[in-house]
Design an enzyme around this catalytic site. Sequence first.
Site, PDB file in Angstrom:
ATOM      1  N   TRP A 147      93.281 -26.268  42.755  1.00 24.45           N
ATOM      2  CA  TRP A 147      93.747 -26.047  41.386  1.00 24.45           C
ATOM      3  C   TRP A 147      92.811 -24.996  40.769  1.00 24.45           C
ATOM      4  O   TRP A 147      91.586 -25.161  40.797  1.00 24.45           O
ATOM      5  CB  TRP A 147      93.655 -27.375  40.628  1.00 24.45           C
ATOM      6  CG  TRP A 147      94.112 -27.355  39.214  1.00 24.45           C
ATOM      7  CD1 TRP A 147      95.317 -26.910  38.730  1.00 24.45           C
ATOM      8  CD2 TRP A 147      93.382 -27.839  38.080  1.00 24.45           C
ATOM      9  NE1 TRP A 147      95.377 -27.090  37.378  1.00 24.45           N
ATOM     10  CE2 TRP A 147      94.196 -27.662  36.956  1.00 24.45           C
ATOM     11  CE3 TRP A 147      92.127 -28.414  37.916  1.00 24.45           C
ATOM     12  CZ2 TRP A 147      93.807 -28.028  35.671  1.00 24.45           C
ATOM     13  CZ3 TRP A 147      91.724 -28.785  36.643  1.00 24.45           C
ATOM     14  CH2 TRP A 147      92.556 -28.592  35.528  1.00 24.45           C
TER      15      TRP A 147
ATOM     16  N   LYS B 166      99.261 -37.613  33.478  1.00 25.13           N
ATOM     17  CA  LYS B 166     100.515 -37.677  34.236  1.00 25.13           C
ATOM     18  C   LYS B 166     101.012 -39.118  34.323  1.00 25.13           C
ATOM     19  O   LYS B 166     102.181 -39.389  34.078  1.00 25.13           O
ATOM     20  CB  LYS B 166     100.334 -37.150  35.657  1.00 25.13           C
ATOM     21  CG  LYS B 166      99.276 -36.091  35.827  1.00 25.13           C
ATOM     22  CD  LYS B 166      99.752 -34.706  35.501  1.00 25.13           C
ATOM     23  CE  LYS B 166      98.585 -33.735  35.605  1.00 25.13           C
ATOM     24  NZ  LYS B 166      98.939 -32.366  35.395  1.00 25.13           N
TER      25      LYS B 166
ATOM     26  N   ASP C  91      88.377 -35.610  42.157  1.00 26.76           N
ATOM     27  CA  ASP C  91      89.212 -35.375  40.973  1.00 26.76           C
ATOM     28  C   ASP C  91      90.573 -36.012  41.214  1.00 26.76           C
ATOM     29  O   ASP C  91      91.345 -35.552  42.057  1.00 26.76           O
ATOM     30  CB  ASP C  91      89.342 -33.860  40.754  1.00 26.76           C
ATOM     31  CG  ASP C  91      90.128 -33.554  39.489  1.00 26.76           C
ATOM     32  OD1 ASP C  91      90.139 -34.405  38.569  1.00 26.76           O
ATOM     33  OD2 ASP C  91      90.742 -32.473  39.420  1.00 26.76           O
TER      34      ASP C  91
END
Length: 398
Positions: A131, A247, A212
């Site tokens: 990311w 999310k 993460d």
Amino acid sequence: MFQHVEFYPGDPILGLMDKFAQDPRTDIKVNLGVGVYYDEEGRLPVLECVKTAEAAIANPPRPRGYLPMEGLAGYRSACQRLLFGENSAVVAEGRVATVEALGGSGALKVGADFIRQWFPTAKCYVSTPTWGNHISIFEGAGFEVGKYPYYDPATIGVKFDEMKAFFKGLQAHDVVLLHPCCHNPTGVDLTPAQWDEILQIIKDKQLIPFMDIAYQGFGADMEGDVYAIRKAVELGLPVFVSNSFSKNLSLYGERVGGLSVVCPTAEEAKLVFGQLKFTVRRIYSSPAAHGAYVVDTVMNDPKLFEQWVGEVYEMRDRIRAMRQKLQDVISAKVPGRDFSYFTKQQGMFSFTGLTPEQVARLQSEFAVYMVENGRMCLAGLNSKNVDYVANAMAAVLQ
Ligand code: LMR
């Protein structure tokens, strides 16, 4: 005064949201860019458990004082339970320092600043690819960021031997940034057996694992997705974990995340906790309250918690169904190519292998938006647009 300021070309993911919003082709456009879950109707859902929690905390209205620097206690213990388990020994022994943070990004920033201060010679290594904001956040904290081998386009798997060899060449206290589940952007995860091997190398080389986790519940399930975290704890590693509820509670704009650091002793955990608070103080003083109260209410009410887990699995299962549908339709349209990766990859993303030119054609000719590196967010698909997207992809692939 500001002529020397460099031009910012925009963020490759968040910039797409603006571009998509401005696209006038409202009848056909499809957003497969940002990692956001949309429901079958193409709407951003408000989860039922969140509606109930918000109704409960709105009545009577809550005074808006500052939260402590470390955030809400019930929120922090909920993070610990989810990540380390209901009966976690390290939590019971007071060896985990957890602070609430402004989303997963905020947690990464707090962790990066902390490590930079206390391990100033450490380098940080991220997967190839990762990311993009991982690199920006760690570079922004002053790290030199290197890349370790990860994704193998030839096998649509992991370059596991290369990854292991690379880790064996790192220095003690170097930071390795890992994705415990639903790897962003590839959707390709390590197996439990591979985690066991990698974590043993991390232990032998005295590296600092920074995990993460932004998609807990979207991969295997709530427990399966934290396998790597629990294994790291079992091995006695000083693991950093940044987690996010953006999310899995569909609370993107509330900026609800957390940073946990598992320490060798309770004494060290106290020292780390103090410095994490100070890190928060000098960046933004204290975290935001509303989202934290919502998370606290859902996670600490057994009925709401159970409802929440069910709602996460509904989202996960809808994405899986879309993976299957897309794979079936596109396989029929583009014979002779293997699209089985759509159903093998985990989480919201698929790394399609489309070139930047093909991605640009999808956008200009078909109003289908995905990230330039070929990452597609399957959570933007639904039964109304999946055929259209498959057709568009088939057109640019031929
Ligand atoms: C993504 O990867 O699309 C999300 O995590 C949103 C973001 O901030 O980039």
